[in-house]
Design a protein around this motif. Structure first.
Motif, short mmCIF file in Angstrom:
data_model
loop_
_atom_site.label_atom_id
_atom_site.label_comp_id
_atom_site.label_asym_id
_atom_site.label_seq_id
_atom_site.Cartn_x
_atom_site.Cartn_y
_atom_site.Cartn_z
N THR A 69 -2.77 3.76 7.03
CA THR A 69 -3.37 5.08 6.86
C THR A 69 -2.53 6.14 7.56
O THR A 69 -1.89 5.88 8.58
CB THR A 69 -4.81 5.13 7.43
N ASP A 70 -2.56 7.34 7.01
CA ASP A 70 -1.81 8.46 7.58
C ASP A 70 -2.36 8.84 8.95
O ASP A 70 -1.60 9.22 9.85
CB ASP A 70 -1.86 9.67 6.64
N ILE A 124 -0.99 6.62 11.70
CA ILE A 124 0.45 6.87 11.89
C ILE A 124 0.64 8.16 12.68
O ILE A 124 1.43 8.22 13.63
CB ILE A 124 1.18 6.94 10.54
N ASN A 125 -0.09 9.21 12.32
CA ASN A 125 0.03 10.49 13.03
C ASN A 125 -0.42 10.35 14.48
O ASN A 125 0.18 10.93 15.39
CB ASN A 125 -0.77 11.57 12.32
N THR A 180 8.92 1.30 9.72
CA THR A 180 8.36 1.17 8.38
C THR A 180 9.19 0.17 7.60
O THR A 180 10.41 0.31 7.51
CB THR A 180 8.35 2.53 7.64
N MET A 205 -0.53 8.48 2.51
CA MET A 205 0.48 7.48 2.24
C MET A 205 -0.20 6.22 1.71
O MET A 205 -0.35 5.25 2.40
CB MET A 205 1.27 7.20 3.51
N THR A 263 3.60 -0.13 7.75
CA THR A 263 4.05 0.54 8.96
C THR A 263 3.55 -0.23 10.17
O THR A 263 2.37 -0.55 10.26
CB THR A 263 3.53 1.99 9.00
#
Length: 148
Positions: free
Chosen positions: A23-24, A27-28, A39, A1, A8
């Motif tokens: 960063t993804d 977030i994960n 977001t 992303m 986010t």
């Protein structure tokens, strides 16, 4: 992303301590931990009404700068067509069939609303036997000094 326009925010139990991530992986990890994620999309436009005003001003300029509208058939030509058609006891529909055009075209020429088309005027001249272009509009059509 890797979207530059979105941010986010990861929230833990304390809403006062929000973390901003891009960063993804982060977030994960927050999703796995069950943290509330919000977001927000950032806009590059600061004032949308200003942009709207610009569009209206540009549209007005476009309308003001339009070239002159195309010329319409002169009223004298329309009257000549009507007189020639009535002299031959033809309806607008009959004349349209003879010149292979729609009746609406004949109506527009007679009322002076049509944009002149030399091909259509030529067909009408031949069908009615009168001049519709140049000088002496309404006079009988002659070929080489002879009347048709």
């Amino acid at each position: 992303m890797s979207d530059w326009d979105s941010v986010t925010v990861l929230r833990k139990r304390d809403p006062g301590k929000a973390k901003v991530t891009r960063t993804d992986a982060e977030i994960n990890a927050a999703r796995r931990a069950g943290v509330a994620i919000a977001t927000d999309k950032k806009s590059t436009l600061t004032n949308s009404s200003h942009a709207d005003t610009d569009h209206r001003r540009i549209a007005k300029l476009d309308r003001d700068n339009d070239v002159a509208p195309p010329p319409r058939v002169d009223v004298s030509v329309g009257k000549a067509i009507q007189k020639g058609r009535q002299d031959k006891t033809m309806t607008q529909k009959d004349l349209a069939q003879v010149i292979n055009e729609k009746p609406q075209v004949v109506n527009e020429y007679e009322s002076g609303k049509a944009i002149p088309n030399q091909n259509v005027l030529g067909k009408m001249e031949r069908a009615l036997g009168i001049k519709l272009r140049g000088k002496n509009i309404g006079d009988p059509l002659t070929f080489g000094g002879k009347k048709k």
